[in-house]
Each structure stands twice: as C-alpha cells, then as structure tokens.
Design an enzyme around this catalytic site. Structure first.
Site, PDB file in Angstrom:
ATOM      1  N   CYS A   1       0.840  -1.193   0.000  1.00 52.64           N
ATOM      2  CA  CYS A   1       0.000   0.000   0.000  1.00 52.64           C
ATOM      3  C   CYS A   1       0.883   1.254   0.000  1.00 52.64           C
ATOM      4  O   CYS A   1       1.993   1.251   0.523  1.00 52.64           O
ATOM      5  CB  CYS A   1      -0.906   0.010   1.230  1.00 52.64           C
ATOM      6  SG  CYS A   1      -2.067   1.407   1.243  1.00 52.64           S
TER       7      CYS A   1
ATOM      8  N   ASP B   1       0.363   3.792   1.732  1.00 52.20           N
ATOM      9  CA  ASP B   1       0.293   4.359   3.081  1.00 52.20           C
ATOM     10  C   ASP B   1       1.694   4.693   3.619  1.00 52.20           C
ATOM     11  O   ASP B   1       2.592   3.844   3.607  1.00 52.20           O
ATOM     12  CB  ASP B   1      -0.400   3.345   4.011  1.00 52.20           C
ATOM     13  CG  ASP B   1      -0.759   3.952   5.355  1.00 52.20           C
ATOM     14  OD1 ASP B   1       0.155   4.437   6.061  1.00 52.20           O
ATOM     15  OD2 ASP B   1      -1.941   3.928   5.721  1.00 52.20           O
TER      16      ASP B   1
ATOM     17  N   ARG C   1       2.872   4.920   6.436  1.00 53.50           N
ATOM     18  CA  ARG C   1       3.328   4.195   7.624  1.00 53.50           C
ATOM     19  C   ARG C   1       3.906   2.828   7.294  1.00 53.50           C
ATOM     20  O   ARG C   1       4.506   2.175   8.145  1.00 53.50           O
ATOM     21  CB  ARG C   1       2.169   4.024   8.618  1.00 53.50           C
ATOM     22  CG  ARG C   1       1.580   5.329   9.103  1.00 53.50           C
ATOM     23  CD  ARG C   1       0.234   5.105   9.780  1.00 53.50           C
ATOM     24  NE  ARG C   1      -0.763   4.589   8.849  1.00 53.50           N
ATOM     25  CZ  ARG C   1      -2.010   4.274   9.182  1.00 53.50           C
ATOM     26  NH1 ARG C   1      -2.413   4.395  10.431  1.00 53.50           N
ATOM     27  NH2 ARG C   1      -2.858   3.814   8.283  1.00 53.50           N
TER      28      ARG C   1
ATOM     29  N   HIS D   1      -2.142  -3.981   5.085  1.00 53.31           N
ATOM     30  CA  HIS D   1      -1.908  -3.530   6.460  1.00 53.31           C
ATOM     31  C   HIS D   1      -3.236  -3.209   7.130  1.00 53.31           C
ATOM     32  O   HIS D   1      -4.164  -2.721   6.475  1.00 53.31           O
ATOM     33  CB  HIS D   1      -0.976  -2.304   6.491  1.00 53.31           C
ATOM     34  CG  HIS D   1      -1.573  -1.072   5.889  1.00 53.31           C
ATOM     35  ND1 HIS D   1      -2.075  -0.036   6.653  1.00 53.31           N
ATOM     36  CD2 HIS D   1      -1.801  -0.715   4.606  1.00 53.31           C
ATOM     37  CE1 HIS D   1      -2.539   0.909   5.856  1.00 53.31           C
ATOM     38  NE2 HIS D   1      -2.394   0.525   4.609  1.00 53.31           N
TER      39      HIS D   1
ATOM     40  N   CYS E   1      -6.051   0.175   6.964  1.00 52.13           N
ATOM     41  CA  CYS E   1      -5.801   0.690   5.610  1.00 52.13           C
ATOM     42  C   CYS E   1      -6.953   1.611   5.201  1.00 52.13           C
ATOM     43  O   CYS E   1      -8.115   1.206   5.195  1.00 52.13           O
ATOM     44  CB  CYS E   1      -5.689  -0.478   4.631  1.00 52.13           C
ATOM     45  SG  CYS E   1      -5.392   0.044   2.931  1.00 52.13           S
TER      46      CYS E   1
HETATM   47 CO    CO Z   1      -3.439   1.182   2.978  1.00 53.15          CO
END
Ligand code: CO
Length: 213
Positions: A41, A43, A45, A97, A100
């Site tokens: 992803c 993302d 993090r 994750h 998400c």
């Molecule tokens: Co995500």
C-alpha cells in the site's frame, strides 16, 4: 516538514553508507538483482524496505492504494512482468496492512469520485466473502478481516496472470500474502493455501501453462 531537511538527511545517509563501505555506491550502480517483488500500500506508515530490514537492491517495489492487483492496471502489470520475466524474482509478495484507509473507504457508502472504480475492486472482495464478513459483529475485526481477504484476493489476481502461471510452473516461483500490523509493527504471514486456491481457480483461469496442476 522542511523539505531542505530531506537533502541534509540524504547527505548524512551517503556519509554513513560510505563510512561502512567506500565502494557502496560504485557497487550499487552496477545493477540490481532482487529476489523479491513487493506489492504494498502507498500508506506512509508502511515502508516496504524499513519494515523488512532490507537494503537498496534487495526488493523490487510497487505500491498503490490498498495494494491492489488489477488486471487492466498497466503500471502494476509492467512492474510484475519486468520483475518476473527479467529480474526473475523468486518471490512475489502482496502486503496489506491493518487500518488501511483504502479498505476503510470501500466499507463506506460514499462517493469518492475518481477513487470509486479503484475501490470497487475492494467492494468486489467483500462480495466474494460476504457471508464470512457479515458474520463478524465487531466492526474493527470485520475491517481487519477484509484487509486480510483483500490481500488473499490480490494474490489470486496474481495467479490469474500468464506471467505468474508460467513462473510458478517453470521455476517454482512463490506467491506470499502478508499483513503489516501498524499497532505492533509486526509482519504477519497469512499462510494462504495456494495449492488449494490453484485447484479451485485453474479450471477457469488456466492460460495454458498450468494444465498439469
Ligand atoms: Co493502505
């Protein structure tokens, strides 16, 4: 964040690398030979290399919203074909994750414009596993399970491609489904039963390479 700091950090990083190995960048420039393709992803993090503790050159990375493997995505398909056919990676990982945002958005009744067709693919995952998901009353648990099932279905989507079918048959390339738990930092192997999945879907998705499966 002051963007100037990025360049200061870069200088520090170069110095640290060269301190350990003066030939570091000379060797890095010679080429790459990664064993792993990581599809994760976007993302912020979930940093692919950091969480796996790997160095530059070790993992070929593709990231998009909610780690999707969509059949008409030219970007994903180019990365996949290059990694499997040219770099000859031994492992392809789909890493989702918990928490998400993409998965969360797909669970809500909301018009998100251009994101609608992208997130529709996650709604399709929900539809395939509707009975299991609707049986979970706790909303967080349901959310986490959809993250896992989404990873599983994106692994299935990988297996639907000719390039992956050829590499599984020809050189035993492996697919893995993982989830990164943002709350603990732990990487979880979903231990997806690919043999079972192959038996179930090859009747429909066999592109000619998997007849002996
Ligand atoms: Co995500």
């Amino acid at each position: 964040m002051d963007i100037k700091n990025v360049f200061k950090n870069n200088e520090k990083w170069i110095a640290k690398r060269l301190e350990k190995d003066p030939e570091y960048f000379t060797n890095l420039a010679k080429g790459q030979n990664p064993d792993i393709l990581y599809i994760g992803c976007s993302d912020s993090r979930v940093t692919a290399e950091d969480l796996m503790g790997v160095n530059p050159g070790e993992v070929f990375v593709h990231r998009n919203i909610a780690n999707m493997v969509i059949s008409i995505d030219l970007n994903m398909n180019s990365v996949l074909n290059y990694a499997v056919d040219n770099l000859k990676v031994d492992h392809v990982i789909v890493c989702g994750h918990y928490f998400c945002g993409g998965v969360k958005a797909a669970m809500q009744a909301a018009d998100l414009g251009i994101l609608n067709p992208w997130l529709r693919n996650i709604r399709d995952v929900y539809r395939i596993h509707k009975n299991e998901l609707n049986a979970i009353s706790d909303e967080t648990e349901k959310y986490k399970r959809l993250v896992e099932l989404n990873v599983q279905e994106q692994c299935v989507n990988l297996i639907k491609t000719a390039v992956v079918q050829k590499a599984i048959k020809g050189r035993n390339m492996q697919i893995h489904g993982w989830v990164f738990d943002v709350q603990s930092g732990r990487l979880i192997d979903l231990k997806i039963d690919f043999k079972k999945i192959l038996e179930e879907i090859m009747e429909i998705y066999n592109l000619g390479e998997m007849s002996n499966y």
